[in-house]
Design an enzyme around this catalytic site. Sequence first.
Site, short mmCIF file in Angstrom:
data_model
loop_
_atom_site.label_atom_id
_atom_site.label_comp_id
_atom_site.label_asym_id
_atom_site.label_seq_id
_atom_site.Cartn_x
_atom_site.Cartn_y
_atom_site.Cartn_z
N SER A 124 -1.06 -2.30 5.49
CA SER A 124 -0.30 -3.04 4.48
C SER A 124 1.17 -3.16 4.87
O SER A 124 1.73 -2.25 5.47
CB SER A 124 -0.40 -2.30 3.13
OG SER A 124 0.53 -2.82 2.21
N TYR A 148 0.96 6.22 -1.28
CA TYR A 148 -0.04 5.24 -0.83
C TYR A 148 0.40 4.66 0.52
O TYR A 148 -0.36 4.66 1.49
CB TYR A 148 -0.21 4.13 -1.87
CG TYR A 148 -0.84 2.88 -1.28
CD1 TYR A 148 -0.07 1.76 -1.00
CD2 TYR A 148 -2.20 2.85 -0.97
CE1 TYR A 148 -0.63 0.64 -0.44
CE2 TYR A 148 -2.76 1.73 -0.41
CZ TYR A 148 -1.97 0.61 -0.13
OH TYR A 148 -2.52 -0.50 0.44
N LYS A 152 -1.19 4.95 4.57
CA LYS A 152 -1.44 3.83 5.49
C LYS A 152 -0.75 4.09 6.83
O LYS A 152 -1.33 3.93 7.89
CB LYS A 152 -0.95 2.51 4.89
CG LYS A 152 -1.78 1.98 3.74
CD LYS A 152 -3.18 1.62 4.16
CE LYS A 152 -4.00 1.00 3.06
NZ LYS A 152 -5.40 0.73 3.44
C1 WQD Z 1 4.89 -9.23 -6.39
C2 WQD Z 1 6.18 -9.67 -7.08
C3 WQD Z 1 7.12 -7.99 -8.52
C4 WQD Z 1 3.76 -8.06 -11.38
C5 WQD Z 1 1.85 -4.74 -3.93
C6 WQD Z 1 1.69 -3.37 -3.36
C7 WQD Z 1 1.44 -3.45 -1.88
C8 WQD Z 1 0.28 -4.38 -1.59
C9 WQD Z 1 0.44 -5.73 -2.27
C10 WQD Z 1 -1.65 -3.01 -1.16
C11 WQD Z 1 7.24 -8.57 -7.12
C12 WQD Z 1 6.66 -9.22 -9.33
C13 WQD Z 1 4.59 -8.31 -10.29
C14 WQD Z 1 4.19 -8.40 -12.69
C15 WQD Z 1 6.24 -9.24 -11.76
N1 WQD Z 1 -0.95 -3.78 -2.01
N2 WQD Z 1 5.80 -8.89 -10.49
N3 WQD Z 1 5.43 -8.99 -12.83
O1 WQD Z 1 4.65 -5.23 -5.21
O2 WQD Z 1 4.79 -7.02 -3.39
O3 WQD Z 1 2.95 -5.38 -3.34
O4 WQD Z 1 0.67 -5.48 -3.66
O5 WQD Z 1 -1.47 -2.83 -0.01
O6 WQD Z 1 1.13 -2.15 -1.45
O7 WQD Z 1 2.91 -2.69 -3.54
O8 WQD Z 1 2.98 -7.15 -5.12
O9 WQD Z 1 1.99 -8.54 -6.90
O10 WQD Z 1 2.79 -6.19 -7.48
O11 WQD Z 1 4.47 -8.01 -7.00
O12 WQD Z 1 7.36 -9.76 -11.93
O13 WQD Z 1 3.48 -8.19 -13.72
O14 WQD Z 1 5.89 -9.98 -8.44
O15 WQD Z 1 8.36 -7.50 -9.01
O16 WQD Z 1 8.50 -9.20 -6.98
P1 WQD Z 1 3.96 -6.18 -4.29
P2 WQD Z 1 2.99 -7.44 -6.69
#
Ligand code: WQD
Length: 346
Positions: A124, A148, A152
């Site tokens: 990841s 987590y 990885k």
């Molecule tokens: C994306 C953007 C949030 C939810 C995560 C894991 C990473 C990987 C991919 C496994 C950010 C914003 C999110 C919400 C929001 N998974 N957001 N409201 O954090 O980039 O990565 O998923 O490997 O390990 O950390 O993805 O979809 O959670 O967030 O505003 O309800 O959307 O702040 O900018 P992220 P995400």
Amino acid sequence: MKVLVTGGLGYIGSHTVVELSNNGFECIVIDNLINSEIQVLNSLENLCENNVEFLQADLMNMEQLSSIFDTYQFEAVFHFAGVKSPAESVLKPLKYFEENLGSTINLLKEMQRKDIKKLIFSSSATVYGDLTKSPVYEGAPTSILNPYGRTKLMIEEMLQDLSNSDPKWSIAVLRYFNPIGAHPSGTIGEKPSGIPNNLMPYITQVASGEREHLNIFGNDYSTHDGTGVRDYIHIMDLANGHLKALKYLDKHSGNHLFNLGTGKGYSVLDLINTFEEVNGIKIPYKIMERRPGDIAISYADSSKAEKELGWKAERGLKEMCENAWKWEKKNIYSTTINSDELVLDS
Ligand code: WQD
């Protein structure tokens, strides 16, 4: 040719099974069903041209694992199984070290015992943490934000040591950016349990009326509109990256690291606007405080995968939003049908 897919009923695993199966591979899927549903297997049987065999098993159960490796001869292994919530890992680090590291060590020991030395590992972009400027390339420094992500990176380092110890190993480590969307049929997709951590499943649940509004975690980042920027990649492009990685390992031994992303960054508001435009549905939202651990901007430099794997993400944000919504609608429909509620609109 048989390949083993651990965690093959999960979101990324199931889409990869379809891609592999429809490109000549016979997939043996193992999954402990803790974070996935057996119904996915029915969809896979409809989507896959080649036979898909499912074995309910847990990589932490060495007896089960040994019996599977004594029964089947695999050409390669795709390793998706594991626990994957960054937030949960902060509260339960030992669970993450035991399950993610323990299951991987068990798997590698069985592969070694049966002389199966071709592995594609699901890593990841989270390993890059918040020290690296985008676009992020494979040689960028890593920095760990949660247990987590640490599991990885530790597995990546174990695989490097394994490769150093025995040149017969052919390993591809794939660092995913933000996979979203669903198979165009709408019959498999992302189905998080409980309140979605990730953005797209939360948006689709707002669209379906399951959630009242989206909480946008911060609009004061140094980005074009203040909201977080990520490299969203269509799950089918990601699945194709796994097929290309397997073909690469047919010709390359050693340990190889690839970023799988589109190289483009989109903000939360970009995704909301695109989703609304493509699906004709308003997504109400509220601006909230930043989420701890979030970074402002992350998108890939995937030129290495393009050059060495001959892989490039082809699908755009509109297709991701369209396919994600088609899956959510079918998912609601099948859930309400099963719960015998009156379905007004599918
Ligand atoms: C994306 C953007 C949030 C939810 C995560 C894991 C990473 C990987 C991919 C496994 C950010 C914003 C999110 C919400 C929001 N998974 N957001 N409201 O954090 O980039 O990565 O998923 O490997 O390990 O950390 O993805 O979809 O959670 O967030 O505003 O309800 O959307 O702040 O900018 P992220 P995400």
